[in-house]
Design an enzyme around this catalytic site. Structure first.
Site, PDB file in Angstrom:
ATOM      1  N   HIS A  42      -9.002  13.129 -58.465  1.00 49.23           N
ATOM      2  CA  HIS A  42      -9.456  13.683 -57.175  1.00 49.23           C
ATOM      3  C   HIS A  42      -9.214  12.670 -56.105  1.00 49.23           C
ATOM      4  CE1 HIS A  42     -12.927  10.779 -57.289  1.00 49.23           C
ATOM      5  NE2 HIS A  42     -13.003  11.133 -58.462  1.00 49.23           N
ATOM      6  N   GLU A  55     -16.340  13.584 -65.020  1.00 48.82           N
ATOM      7  CA  GLU A  55     -16.158  12.052 -65.140  1.00 48.82           C
ATOM      8  C   GLU A  55     -16.890  11.613 -66.076  1.00 48.82           C
ATOM      9  OE1 GLU A  55     -14.607   9.468 -65.288  1.00 48.82           O
ATOM     10  OE2 GLU A  55     -14.435   8.611 -63.096  1.00 48.82           O
TER      11      GLU A  55
END
EC number: 5.4.2.11
Length: 247
Positions: free
Chosen positions: A9, A87
């Site tokens: 990202h 994550e």
């Protein structure tokens, strides 16, 4: 030959503030938005087209995917979100400034927490507001699937079932696949694909917003991998990730 594109990202607000983020759902910074748009533009200019996209359930990755697909005029393709692409969970470090944490605990200890393979950060307690058990997006998970902290080894174990069951079969079928995820979930996949050793993985840093292309054989063995970007820019961005515990 199969192709797979991985994308971390764009820079998040907490990346900019140099905080441990983990499963905390923070948005993109202005720079992160620009990185995502730039990644989409680069992919389009290089002739990439996608049939399907996969991302996490965290908005910094989802928004990055949307911006990329919008830039490529591919908003219509199927996209799938799954918590296994999240994550790595940073436990009790989530929300803390990385440089300040290094000052408090020592740079060596924080480097071990950040980049070692099998040593997790200090865990949360179940009553901590950062524990994902109270978040409705994880309501369907089993109690043992909700992390209090994670090492990279834990992240690999979490990520790979979704890779084997969903993403890899799509690549094998010949679908052109984009995976937009996070620094450590992508490190987990790169470790698996490239057979990176437990000791060498500490040196692997994935920069934000720069597409990483894998060319694979029909049996999913990597032929080569490369970033779509100027090598000096990629190296500089990777060093910035490595230096986050320094002031």
């Amino acid at each position: 030959m199969k192709k797979l594109v991985l994308l971390r990202h764009g820079e998040s607000v907490w990346n900019r503030e140099n905080r441990f983020t983990g499963w905390t759902d923070v948005g993109l910074s202005e720079k992160g938005i620009e990185e995502a748009i730039s990644a989409g533009r680069t992919l389009k200019e290089e002739g990439f087209v996608f049939d399907v996209a996969y991302t996490s359930v965290l908005k910094r990755a989802i928004k990055t995917l949307w911006l990329v697909l919008e830039e490529m005029d591919l908003m219509w393709i199927p996209e799938y979100r799954h918590w296994r692409l999240n994550e790595r969970h940073y436990g009790a470090l989530q929300g803390l400034n990385k440089a300040e944490t290094a000052e408090r605990h020592g740079m060596e200890q924080v480097m071990i927490w950040r980049r070692s393979y099998d040593i997790p950060p200090p865990p949360l307690t179940p009553d901590d507001q950062r524990f994902p058990g109270s978040d409705p997006r994880y309501a369907s998970l089993l109690p043992e699937e909700l992390p209090l902290t994670e090492s990279l080894k834990d992240t690999v174990a979490r990520f790979l079932p979704y890779w084997h069951e969903t993403i890899a079969p799509a690549v094998k079928e010949g679908k052109r696949v984009l995976v937009t995820a996070h620094g450590n979930s992508l490190r987990a996949l790169v470790k698996y694909l490239d057979l990176v050793s437990d000791s060498e993985i500490v040196n692997l840093n994935i920069p934000t917003g720069i597409p990483l292309v894998y060319e694979l054989t029909d049996n999913m063995t990597p032929i080569r991998s490369y970033y779509l970007g100027d090598p000096d820019d990629v190296a500089r961005a990777s060093r910035m990730v490595a230096d986050q515990i320094k002031k």
